[in-house]
Design an enzyme around this catalytic site. Structure first.
Site, PDB file in Angstrom:
ATOM      1  N   HIS A  95      13.314  12.773  39.478  1.00 35.15           N
ATOM      2  CA  HIS A  95      13.232  13.767  40.543  1.00 35.15           C
ATOM      3  C   HIS A  95      13.269  15.156  39.894  1.00 35.15           C
ATOM      4  O   HIS A  95      13.801  15.310  38.785  1.00 35.15           O
ATOM      5  CB  HIS A  95      14.459  13.673  41.463  1.00 35.15           C
ATOM      6  CG  HIS A  95      14.378  12.639  42.533  1.00 35.15           C
ATOM      7  ND1 HIS A  95      15.429  11.828  42.864  1.00 35.15           N
ATOM      8  CD2 HIS A  95      13.388  12.311  43.408  1.00 35.15           C
ATOM      9  CE1 HIS A  95      15.098  11.030  43.864  1.00 35.15           C
ATOM     10  NE2 HIS A  95      13.862  11.297  44.216  1.00 35.15           N
ATOM     11  N   CYS A 112      22.591  14.301  44.429  1.00 34.30           N
ATOM     12  CA  CYS A 112      22.082  13.230  45.298  1.00 34.30           C
ATOM     13  C   CYS A 112      23.091  12.798  46.360  1.00 34.30           C
ATOM     14  O   CYS A 112      22.714  12.308  47.419  1.00 34.30           O
ATOM     15  CB  CYS A 112      21.730  11.990  44.489  1.00 34.30           C
ATOM     16  SG  CYS A 112      20.943  12.329  42.928  1.00 34.30           S
TER      17      CYS A 112
HETATM   18  C1  CIR Z   1      16.884   5.691  44.124  1.00 27.66           C
HETATM   19  O1  CIR Z   1      16.222   5.139  43.237  1.00 27.66           O
HETATM   20  O2  CIR Z   1      16.354   6.169  45.116  1.00 27.66           O
HETATM   21  C2  CIR Z   1      18.379   5.769  43.956  1.00 27.66           C
HETATM   22  N1  CIR Z   1      18.847   4.656  43.209  1.00 27.66           N
HETATM   23  C3  CIR Z   1      18.770   7.066  43.261  1.00 27.66           C
HETATM   24  C4  CIR Z   1      18.450   8.285  44.075  1.00 27.66           C
HETATM   25  C5  CIR Z   1      18.892   9.536  43.431  1.00 27.66           C
HETATM   26  N2  CIR Z   1      18.683  10.643  44.307  1.00 27.66           N
HETATM   27  C6  CIR Z   1      18.462  11.879  43.921  1.00 27.66           C
HETATM   28  O3  CIR Z   1      18.255  12.128  42.738  1.00 27.66           O
HETATM   29  N3  CIR Z   1      18.344  12.803  44.844  1.00 27.66           N
END
Ligand code: CIR
Length: 253
Positions: free
Chosen positions: A161, A248
């Site tokens: 991201h 996140c």
């Molecule tokens: C995913 O793959 O969507 C989750 N395991 C991790 C999301 C992390 N979110 C973020 O960086 N905003």
């Protein structure tokens, strides 16, 4: 200043969520402890915490950041790019309606994860990644411009991201790792530079008077302190295992 944050307790299904890492399966009890410490740290920063219960149906839903993009005047409900996460937005929209009158949406075929959006004062940087496609990024750019903000689209080369590799700390300071160290779009900022081995610490968050950083990254913390920031260090091992960082785990507004 942020007044509110939204967080969500990880469910037992969290350990079966998405990941690209090879760090092993998260320990659920430890994840709960680390999440509780995260909530306490946010409270120390002076925000009011809206704490949502776990939803076992969505293993990754503790990563609430991906469901929305928030500015003081408006909210944008995203359209998360992974099919197993997409319906997390259904639960978030009524919560945000309690805070916002103006709610925009990212619509299919556009996809967008909140983790791909970095707000720098009146300017939103919008990453194109495996989760956020060009259509979704363009939709968000149009929305923010309609609200008198600027929008810049940043195609990612390596990071999962956008905010995996960059954070904004106010006063023209950014924390940058990897492809953002010499990215022309961020050349004018003052930089806290993060080495490849400390890359995980580039995902840190400024919450009012503190920068919350993952623990164990001395060089990053030292640079932050030298730049005048007070820091709170948090153990994040069980979230890192699922590709999750500090940003996140909350929506801040
Ligand atoms: C995913 O793959 O969507 C989750 N395991 C991790 C999301 C992390 N979110 C973020 O960086 N905003």
């Amino acid at each position: 200043m942020f007044k509110h944050v939204i967080v969500k307790t990880p469910g037992r299904s969290y350990v079966n969520g998405l990941t690209t890492s090879d760090l092993g399966t998260p320990n659920y009890d430890k994840a709960l402890e680390q999440h509780a410490a995260y909530v306490e740290a946010l409270k120390k920063c002076g925000v009011e915490v809206t704490h949502l219960p776990a939803n076992e149906e969505f293993p990754d839903s503790t990563f609430v950041e991906d469901t929305a993009v928030l500015a003081p005047e408006f909210a944008v409900i995203t359209n998360p790019g992974d099919v197993t996460r997409n319906k997390e937005i259904i639960e978030m929209e009524p919560i945000l309606k309690g805070f916002y009158q103006t709610i925009h949406h990212i619509n299919s075929p556009g996809t967008l994860d909140g983790g791909d959006v970095l707000q720098v004062d009146d300017h939103f940087y919008i990453g194109i990644s495996d989760r956020t496609n060009e259509d979704g990024a363009r939709q968000l750019k149009r929305i923010v411009e309609s609200e008198n903000y600027k929008g810049t689209i940043v195609p990612l080369k390596e990071f999962f991201h956008l905010k995996t590799g960059i954070a904004y700390l106010g006063n023209e300071w950014i924390v940058a790792a990897g492809e953002f160290l010499d990215h022309p779009g961020f050349a004018s900022f003052k930089k806290i530079t993060v080495s490849a081995e400390d890359e995980y610490s580039a995902n840190c968050i400024l919450v009012n008077d503190y920068v919350i950083v993952p623990s164990g990254y001395e060089q990053t913390t030292r640079q932050l302190n030298d730049a005048g920031y007070k820091t709170i260090e948090l153990e994040m091992s069980e979230f890192r295992k699922q590709d999750g960082g500090l940003s996140c785990l909350s929506l801040r507004f």
